[in-house]
Design a protein around this motif. Sequence first.
Motif, PDB file in Angstrom:
ATOM      1  N   HIS A   1     141.848  25.346 -59.920  1.00 48.95           N
ATOM      2  CA  HIS A   1     142.092  24.442 -61.043  1.00 48.95           C
ATOM      3  C   HIS A   1     142.959  23.329 -60.365  1.00 48.95           C
ATOM      4  CE1 HIS A   1     145.390  27.113 -61.315  1.00 48.95           C
ATOM      5  NE2 HIS A   1     146.010  26.385 -62.380  1.00 48.95           N
ATOM      6  N   HIS A   2     143.968  23.385 -59.388  1.00 48.97           N
ATOM      7  CA  HIS A   2     144.772  22.551 -58.717  1.00 48.97           C
ATOM      8  C   HIS A   2     143.900  21.591 -57.971  1.00 48.97           C
ATOM      9  CE1 HIS A   2     148.606  25.354 -59.262  1.00 48.97           C
ATOM     10  NE2 HIS A   2     148.098  24.970 -60.400  1.00 48.97           N
ATOM     11  N   VAL A   3     143.083  22.262 -57.081  1.00 47.31           N
ATOM     12  CA  VAL A   3     142.316  21.290 -56.247  1.00 47.31           C
ATOM     13  C   VAL A   3     141.394  20.298 -57.004  1.00 47.31           C
ATOM     14  CG1 VAL A   3     140.412  21.264 -54.597  1.00 47.31           C
ATOM     15  CG2 VAL A   3     142.241  23.067 -54.810  1.00 47.31           C
ATOM     16  N   MET A   4     140.963  21.031 -58.240  1.00 46.37           N
ATOM     17  CA  MET A   4     139.814  20.183 -59.139  1.00 46.37           C
ATOM     18  C   MET A   4     140.735  18.829 -59.886  1.00 46.37           C
ATOM     19  SD  MET A   4     137.279  22.457 -60.953  1.00 46.37           S
ATOM     20  CE  MET A   4     138.405  23.967 -61.592  1.00 46.37           C
ATOM     21  N   VAL A   5     141.933  19.266 -60.360  1.00 43.07           N
ATOM     22  CA  VAL A   5     142.643  18.130 -61.013  1.00 43.07           C
ATOM     23  C   VAL A   5     143.218  17.225 -59.902  1.00 43.07           C
ATOM     24  CG1 VAL A   5     145.053  17.770 -62.174  1.00 43.07           C
ATOM     25  CG2 VAL A   5     143.818  19.684 -62.810  1.00 43.07           C
ATOM     26  N   ALA A   6     143.665  17.575 -58.815  1.00 43.25           N
ATOM     27  CA  ALA A   6     143.750  16.311 -57.648  1.00 43.25           C
ATOM     28  C   ALA A   6     142.815  15.473 -57.354  1.00 43.25           C
ATOM     29  CB  ALA A   6     144.527  17.239 -56.767  1.00 43.25           C
ATOM     30  N   ALA A   7     141.372  16.215 -57.273  1.00 40.30           N
ATOM     31  CA  ALA A   7     140.565  15.265 -56.864  1.00 40.30           C
ATOM     32  C   ALA A   7     139.986  14.510 -58.259  1.00 40.30           C
ATOM     33  CB  ALA A   7     139.315  16.387 -56.587  1.00 40.30           C
ATOM     34  N   ASN A   8     140.102  15.003 -59.318  1.00 42.10           N
ATOM     35  CA  ASN A   8     139.762  14.237 -60.731  1.00 42.10           C
ATOM     36  C   ASN A   8     140.832  13.103 -60.680  1.00 42.10           C
ATOM     37  OD1 ASN A   8     138.814  17.065 -62.835  1.00 42.10           O
ATOM     38  ND2 ASN A   8     137.508  15.707 -61.578  1.00 42.10           N
ATOM     39  N   LEU A   9     142.016  13.213 -60.606  1.00 39.06           N
ATOM     40  CA  LEU A   9     143.058  12.083 -60.603  1.00 39.06           C
ATOM     41  C   LEU A   9     142.574  11.057 -59.365  1.00 39.06           C
ATOM     42  CD1 LEU A   9     146.423  13.785 -61.251  1.00 39.06           C
ATOM     43  CD2 LEU A   9     144.605  12.850 -62.992  1.00 39.06           C
ATOM     44  N   PHE A  10     142.388  11.464 -58.307  1.00 38.76           N
ATOM     45  CA  PHE A  10     141.986  10.575 -57.161  1.00 38.76           C
ATOM     46  C   PHE A  10     140.882   9.862 -57.453  1.00 38.76           C
ATOM     47  CE2 PHE A  10     139.714   9.636 -53.173  1.00 38.76           C
ATOM     48  CZ  PHE A  10     140.789   9.008 -52.620  1.00 38.76           C
ATOM     49  N   ASN A  11     139.720  10.368 -57.838  1.00 37.33           N
ATOM     50  CA  ASN A  11     138.657   9.447 -58.322  1.00 37.33           C
ATOM     51  C   ASN A  11     138.717   8.597 -59.463  1.00 37.33           C
ATOM     52  OD1 ASN A  11     136.646  12.441 -57.892  1.00 37.33           O
ATOM     53  ND2 ASN A  11     136.280  10.542 -56.789  1.00 37.33           N
ATOM     54  N   ALA A  12     139.753   8.968 -60.267  1.00 35.91           N
ATOM     55  CA  ALA A  12     140.127   8.161 -61.650  1.00 35.91           C
ATOM     56  C   ALA A  12     140.696   6.769 -60.984  1.00 35.91           C
ATOM     57  CB  ALA A  12     141.076   8.616 -62.589  1.00 35.91           C
ATOM     58  N   VAL A  13     141.584   6.982 -60.219  1.00 35.07           N
ATOM     59  CA  VAL A  13     142.193   5.875 -59.448  1.00 35.07           C
ATOM     60  C   VAL A  13     141.302   4.881 -58.700  1.00 35.07           C
ATOM     61  CG1 VAL A  13     143.943   5.059 -57.746  1.00 35.07           C
ATOM     62  CG2 VAL A  13     144.626   6.864 -59.331  1.00 35.07           C
ATOM     63  N   SER A  14     140.498   5.490 -57.858  1.00 38.08           N
ATOM     64  CA  SER A  14     139.683   4.854 -56.889  1.00 38.08           C
ATOM     65  C   SER A  14     138.465   4.032 -57.862  1.00 38.08           C
ATOM     66  CB  SER A  14     138.609   5.707 -55.987  1.00 38.08           C
ATOM     67  OG  SER A  14     137.920   6.590 -56.700  1.00 38.08           O
TER      68      SER A  14
ATOM     69  N   LEU B   1     135.364   1.741 -51.552  1.00 39.80           N
ATOM     70  CA  LEU B   1     135.952   2.604 -52.757  1.00 39.80           C
ATOM     71  C   LEU B   1     134.717   3.508 -53.039  1.00 39.80           C
ATOM     72  CD1 LEU B   1     137.322  -0.512 -54.839  1.00 39.80           C
ATOM     73  CD2 LEU B   1     138.563   1.388 -53.879  1.00 39.80           C
ATOM     74  N   SER B   2     133.506   3.356 -52.858  1.00 34.57           N
ATOM     75  CA  SER B   2     132.386   4.350 -52.952  1.00 34.57           C
ATOM     76  C   SER B   2     132.593   5.496 -52.037  1.00 34.57           C
ATOM     77  CB  SER B   2     131.009   3.732 -52.791  1.00 34.57           C
ATOM     78  OG  SER B   2     130.012   4.709 -52.992  1.00 34.57           O
ATOM     79  N   ALA B   3     133.025   5.209 -50.908  1.00 34.06           N
ATOM     80  CA  ALA B   3     133.816   6.260 -50.060  1.00 34.06           C
ATOM     81  C   ALA B   3     134.762   7.149 -50.399  1.00 34.06           C
ATOM     82  CB  ALA B   3     133.816   5.642 -48.541  1.00 34.06           C
ATOM     83  N   ALA B   4     135.779   6.197 -51.078  1.00 33.52           N
ATOM     84  CA  ALA B   4     136.946   7.124 -51.656  1.00 33.52           C
ATOM     85  C   ALA B   4     136.335   8.074 -52.878  1.00 33.52           C
ATOM     86  CB  ALA B   4     137.857   6.154 -52.357  1.00 33.52           C
ATOM     87  N   GLY B   5     135.410   7.797 -53.597  1.00 35.26           N
ATOM     88  CA  GLY B   5     134.869   8.571 -54.710  1.00 35.26           C
ATOM     89  C   GLY B   5     134.124   9.745 -53.998  1.00 35.26           C
ATOM     90  N   GLY B   6     133.388   9.560 -52.902  1.00 37.07           N
ATOM     91  CA  GLY B   6     132.806  10.674 -52.262  1.00 37.07           C
ATOM     92  C   GLY B   6     133.607  11.647 -51.643  1.00 37.07           C
ATOM     93  N   ALA B   7     134.940  11.148 -51.179  1.00 39.59           N
ATOM     94  CA  ALA B   7     135.851  12.112 -50.687  1.00 39.59           C
ATOM     95  C   ALA B   7     136.561  12.985 -51.781  1.00 39.59           C
ATOM     96  CB  ALA B   7     137.098  11.134 -50.009  1.00 39.59           C
ATOM     97  N   GLY B   8     136.560  12.371 -52.875  1.00 38.86           N
ATOM     98  CA  GLY B   8     137.295  13.399 -54.044  1.00 38.86           C
ATOM     99  C   GLY B   8     136.193  14.243 -54.629  1.00 38.86           C
ATOM    100  N   GLN B   9     134.942  13.772 -54.418  1.00 37.05           N
ATOM    101  CA  GLN B   9     133.794  15.018 -54.786  1.00 37.05           C
ATOM    102  C   GLN B   9     133.706  15.988 -53.893  1.00 37.05           C
ATOM    103  OE1 GLN B   9     132.177  14.893 -57.756  1.00 37.05           O
ATOM    104  NE2 GLN B   9     130.618  16.167 -57.400  1.00 37.05           N
TER     105      GLN B   9
END
Length: 433
Positions: free
Chosen positions: A88-101, A122-130
């Motif tokens: 869940h820590h990994v998921m929360v960090a990824a969600n917040l990163f995607n929110a910013v991008s 910015l599309s690439a940033a979203g993919g990194a979070g995913q």
Amino acid sequence: MTAAPAPAAPAPAAPRPLAWAGRNFRIQTAATVVSGLGNAAAPIATAFAVLETGGSTADVGYVTAARTVPLVVFLLVGGALADRMPRHHVMVAANLFNAVSQAVLALLVLTGSTSLWALVALSAAGGAGQAFYAPASEGMIMSSVAAEHADRAFSVYRMAMNGSQIGGAALGGALTAAIGPGWVLLLDAGGFALAGALRVLLRVERRTDDTARPGMVHELRLGWREFASRRWLWAVVLQFSVVVACISAVETVYGPVVAAQRFGGARAWGAAMAAFGIGMLVSGVLTARRQPRRILLVGNWGVFLFALPALALALRAGLPVLVAAMFVSGAGVTVFGVNWMVALQQEVPAAMFSRVSAYDHLGSIALTPLGTALAGPAADALGLDGALWTCAVGTLALAAAVLAVPEVRRLTRALPTTGPAPGPAPVDEPVTA
């Protein structure tokens, strides 16, 4: 004098709905619905943001490919981290990163300051979070329910996810046409932030063996041994490496372009994507009630239905026929997806869910960046209809070819056990089926 009648026995309590679903399952499902609403709308908004800035079919493909390249690069790292750290820590960090991008992308679109390179970055940033979110999410949902409830749980999870797909696609098309793609992208950013806040509430037992764990490279090697030891697993993933590339080209490049040329724009494609989600939802109701014995054989029949949208577009069918094709294709996605998740939970040790899931995702999308990047040039070389025929025929051929693998035809559902479920396999030893 007569004896007083004995008091009536209390009526048995009615079983609670979803009594088998624990707290983590409920929270993860709710968070997936929240983020799924925006995720279903964002590709529509992004595609039309590119077209509104004067972009071509090839530009839409480049922006879509930019999202999948980081997925290919970082998925294995994300899978290893999800098996080493609290998921869940990994998921929360990824969600917040995607929110910013997504918020940055939305502001650029709203202010008219965007350019092709900004959309790509910015599309690439979203993919990194995913890439970090997906393996952790799949491992979390698999570990949150007992094996005997797997069919029901995965069907309910997919129904919730698909319900958000219906609403998100319909709203995405309508809102993109009404208020513009920038506001839709901003709503997606808010959905990511809210989903991350919900996932903070997940309760995961603290791991006590972290200090004795081997290095990440060693763990990835063990995950590969788990993946490669199952022919049914890598055969289906090889199949999907091409099938997903074709589907992505149709849904994110060819579909929006055809909708803009023939059906009036974003609203029509949003209706088609909503029908796709409704198909997944209806099929989820049916799969929750049925437990096929040959899980992969039944699941693969759903893959044949994936080709229907490309066929409808290639045949220049009207919008009602396209909507029907998307509905049936969505039903096929759920038929395959539920049976695939049951097979993974049944055959893969719990301690290696995320790593095997990472190899699964990586192989399935390995060709997607190439497929979406070449979608525009392929349409120029073959014509739009020729490119659509190629996607449809390729999907059907691969769905038939994978049936030649005996394990795909023969893998059967394990009989339910009455005793407690076995504990996870040791992390340092691979387990084969």
